[in-house]
Design an enzyme around this catalytic site. Structure first.
Site, short mmCIF file in Angstrom:
data_model
loop_
_atom_site.label_atom_id
_atom_site.label_comp_id
_atom_site.label_asym_id
_atom_site.label_seq_id
_atom_site.Cartn_x
_atom_site.Cartn_y
_atom_site.Cartn_z
N LEU A 6 0.56 -1.15 0.03
CA LEU A 6 0.19 -0.05 -0.06
C LEU A 6 0.94 1.20 0.17
CD1 LEU A 6 -2.61 -0.81 2.66
CD2 LEU A 6 -3.63 0.21 0.55
N CYS A 7 0.37 2.16 -1.09
CA CYS A 7 1.10 3.66 -0.57
C CYS A 7 -0.11 4.43 -0.37
CB CYS A 7 2.26 4.38 -2.09
SG CYS A 7 1.58 4.34 -3.21
N ARG A 8 0.24 5.60 -0.61
CA ARG A 8 -0.84 6.69 -0.91
C ARG A 8 -2.29 6.16 -1.65
NH1 ARG A 8 0.53 12.60 -0.34
NH2 ARG A 8 1.99 12.18 -2.26
#
Length: 392
Positions: A342-344
């Site tokens: 996950l990231c933004r």
């Protein structure tokens, strides 16, 4: 002073040297206080500058990288792709310069005192005049004075007037070690003393110029009496610049669906099924193992590669946090199980998944749309502070 002193003062050379040494000592001690004050001011200003403006500079770097990545995604031009990679590489992990959380309160307390007050300056000047090691020619006495002055410097650097008062009282009973006025060594000592003082004044003047020409020194000199106001003005300028960058980024990206809090961003999975959306979704690589946020198993092993401030604002409870800039150095910490990254918005996580899969290091899946998609899917998040979680 002994009865012979008047006769000694009849020597014109001796009288001139006494006056020159007295004037040089006053000039040296005054400049020494000024330089030390400037050094403390610059150090404290740099600390406050980093605490208040560091996140804003980091956000500008991130926006520049996102803009370059969006341009590259839309054009597919190799040069744009190269520029995007360079822009991303310039985004420094904030934790390289962050004050450790366990020392944050102390750092904030130190930062509140930007300039030692007048009383602290007076006490420091008086102690330096009376206790400086070079006021003695005896090695043992010089050692004692050096240790004492080190304590004085530490108290002054903290702006601790109470400690300086205690040190002044402590020194009030200390013996002086300069040759007596009627000593035969006095004339030679005066000549040596004047030579040393002249050299020391020159060195201090050079140090003052060096400090004033440092980036923080030049910035502080713009408003030496009101450093807090200067920081506020700089913050306003950075916020205005960030707003301009966001407007440009939004103009490059496809529109987000109604009700999506994050707006159109590279990697968002909920946008219109258009050619532009497809280009954005494949910004970093094609055929990556990918899933949407709603389909991530509840017991999945999650790897969050965002920066610390993003993590603190809102993250998935139980996820492993390794900022993208630290992934290579911390590969051994990654679980052997299948990773959902996950990231933004899905861009940084795509880079990590591509690297892990291409090098056969881990089985990894990119969570398309990142934390914005996770939030839009109604999946739970927590913050580091306990406040309501949100995607930063």
């Amino acid at each position: 002073m002994s009865e012979q002193s008047p006769a000694l003062w009849a020597d014109p050379e001796r009288q001139q040297l006494e006056e020159q040494v007295a004037a040089a000592e006053l000039a040296w001690l005054t400049l020494d206080v000024d330089v030390e004050t400037l050094r403390v001011e610059i150090d404290n200003f740099a600390l406050v500058h980093h605490q208040l403006l560091g996140p804003l500079y980091a956000r500008l770097d991130e926006l520049d990288a996102l803009i370059a990545e969006a341009v590259a995604a839309l054009s597919g031009d190799p040069e744009d792709l190269r520029l995007a990679a360079e822009a991303r590489a310039r985004v420094e992990p904030p934790d390289e310069h962050e004050v450790p959380s366990d020392g944050l309160w102390e750092a904030e307390q130190r930062a509140r005192q930007v300039r030692p007050d007048r009383e602290a300056q007076r006490l420091y000047r008086d102690l330096a005049r009376r206790a400086h090691p070079d006021l003695s020619t005896d090695p043992a006495e010089q050692t004692r004075r050096s240790a004492f002055i080190a304590r004085v410097n530490e108290a002054y650097a903290r702006g601790d007037g109470g400690q300086l008062e205690q040190l002044a009282e402590e020194w009030s009973t200390a013996p002086e070690s300069a040759p007596a006025a009627d000593s035969p060594d006095r004339l030679g000592w005066l000549r040596q003393r004047l030579e040393w003082l002249t050299g020391r004044i020159g060195a201090l003047a050079a140090e003052q110029v060096r400090l004033e020409r440092t980036p923080m020194g030049e910035l502080l000199l713009l408003a030496p009496q009101e450093p807090e106001r200067l920081l506020e003005e700089l913050a306003e300028q950075l916020l205005a610049t960030a707003a301009e960058r966001r407007d440009r980024l939004e103009g490059l990206l496809p529109a987000a669906p109604a009700g999506h809090n994050g707006g159109g961003r590279p990697g968002d999975s909920g946008g219109r099924e258009s050619r532009e959306d497809q280009e954005t979704a494949t910004m970093f690589a094609e055929a990556l193992p990918t899933t949407d946020a709603a389909s991530v198993p509840s017991d999945a092993v999650l790897l969050d590669v965002r920066e610390q401030d993003e993590w603190d604002a809102g993250h998935v409870e139980g996820a492993l946090h390794v900022p993208i800039g630290q992934v290579l150095a911390r590969l051994e910490e990654l679980p052997e199980e299948k990773l959902y990254v996950l990231c933004r918005v899905g861009g940084r996580s795509a880079q990590v998944v591509q690297y892990l899969v291409a090098n056969g290091l881990r089985e990894a899946v990119n969570v398309d749309g990142g934390m914005y998609a996770w939030e839009a899917a109604g999946r739970p998040m927590v913050s580091s502070s306990g406040a309501p979680a949100y995607v930063l």
